[in-house]
Design an enzyme around this catalytic site. Structure first.
Site, PDB file in Angstrom:
ATOM      1  N   TYR A 155       0.921  -1.303   0.105  1.00 25.87           N
ATOM      2  CA  TYR A 155      -0.158   0.025  -0.083  1.00 25.87           C
ATOM      3  C   TYR A 155       1.023   1.216   0.051  1.00 25.87           C
ATOM      4  CZ  TYR A 155      -3.734  -3.170   0.945  1.00 25.87           C
ATOM      5  OH  TYR A 155      -4.563  -4.328   0.926  1.00 25.87           O
TER       6      TYR A 155
ATOM      7  N   ARG B  11      -9.602 -11.529  -4.163  1.00 23.52           N
ATOM      8  CA  ARG B  11      -9.576 -10.047  -4.346  1.00 23.52           C
ATOM      9  C   ARG B  11     -10.199  -9.539  -5.626  1.00 23.52           C
ATOM     10  NH1 ARG B  11      -7.338  -7.800   0.616  1.00 23.52           N
ATOM     11  NH2 ARG B  11      -5.810  -9.335   1.448  1.00 23.52           N
TER      12      ARG B  11
ATOM     13  N   HIS C 104      -8.875   1.689  -5.762  1.00 21.68           N
ATOM     14  CA  HIS C 104      -7.922   0.693  -4.771  1.00 21.68           C
ATOM     15  C   HIS C 104      -6.355   1.265  -4.947  1.00 21.68           C
ATOM     16  CE1 HIS C 104     -11.461  -1.901  -3.906  1.00 21.68           C
ATOM     17  NE2 HIS C 104     -11.592  -1.846  -5.140  1.00 21.68           N
TER      18      HIS C 104
HETATM   19  C1  DQA Z   1      -8.017  -2.153  -0.876  1.00 24.87           C
HETATM   20  C2  DQA Z   1      -7.667  -3.862  -1.669  1.00 24.87           C
HETATM   21  C3  DQA Z   1      -8.648  -4.564  -0.731  1.00 24.87           C
HETATM   22  O1  DQA Z   1      -8.590  -5.830  -1.376  1.00 24.87           O
HETATM   23  C4  DQA Z   1      -7.972  -4.569   0.813  1.00 24.87           C
HETATM   24  O2  DQA Z   1      -9.048  -5.504   1.486  1.00 24.87           O
HETATM   25  C5  DQA Z   1      -7.929  -3.399   1.272  1.00 24.87           C
HETATM   26  C6  DQA Z   1      -7.249  -2.290   0.471  1.00 24.87           C
HETATM   27  C7  DQA Z   1      -6.792  -1.314  -1.976  1.00 24.87           C
HETATM   28  O3  DQA Z   1      -7.010  -0.137  -1.762  1.00 24.87           O
HETATM   29  O4  DQA Z   1      -5.971  -1.838  -2.437  1.00 24.87           O
HETATM   30  O5  DQA Z   1      -7.945  -3.112   2.493  1.00 24.87           O
HETATM   31  O6  DQA Z   1      -8.990  -1.854  -1.057  1.00 24.87           O
END
Ligand code: DQA
Length: 163
Positions: free
Chosen positions: A23, A111, A100
């Site tokens: 992230y 995901r 995201h």
């Molecule tokens: C997310 C991706 C999701 O799968 C994950 O649970 C997150 C962050 C992203 O911003 O990449 O909490 O939404």
């Protein structure tokens, strides 16, 4: 003045600390500051909230009915599970961009499924904090087009009336 609601889902309050390799190091405050600056440049009013609770997100979406023109949402973990957030977006009919930070399609299989994407105008993922900026720009572009479309429909309607 256009009004845009920005919602951040669970664990995004931990950005900067949380799984930095995925992230990045940017904090949620920094993301919000960048969005606020961008919105100001475009003369757009922004409201921003974060919650770890699904019900809070649903309630903010419900309250956005008629008070906001569009929604930017990173539903985080709820992306992959939340029928309630999807239903709330459908209920209020707000143009929505799903964002995201990570490229969810390069990660675990669970995901790759978003319950939100089918009710959004579009989805932006994989550009880190920049995904939000792209999301806001995309939403504003969409809103300006639908505005132009609306005004030309009104002009056409007025012309019809005058015939
Ligand atoms: C997310 C991706 C999701 O799968 C994950 O649970 C997150 C962050 C992203 O911003 O990449 O909490 O939404």
């Amino acid at each position: 003045m256009l009004r845009v609601l920005v919602l951040h889902g669970p664990n995004l309050n931990l950005l900067g600390l949380r799984e930095q390799a995925i992230y990045g190091a940017v904090t949620l405050d920094e993301i919000n500051q960048t969005l606020t600056r961008l919105a100001k440049d475009h003369n757009v009013d922004l409201a921003i909230h974060q919650s770890n609770a699904e019900g809070d997100l649903v309630t903010w979406i419900q309250h956005a009915h008629k008070t906001f023109d569009g929604l930017i949402i990173n539903p985080a973990g709820y992306t992959h599970t939340s029928v309630a957030i999807r239903d709330a977006i459908l209920a209020v009919g707000l143009p929505t961009v799903e964002v995201h930070l990570s490229n969810v399609y390069r990660r675990e299989a669970f995901r790759r499924r978003s319950l939100i994407a089918p009710v959004a105008i579009g989805q932006i993922c994989g550009f880190g904090a920049f995904s939000y900026e792209l999301g806001l720009r995309a939403l504003l572009d969409h809103l300006s087009r639908s505005d132009t479309q609306r005004s030309s429909q009104i002009r056409e309607h007025d012309r019809e009336e005058q015939r």
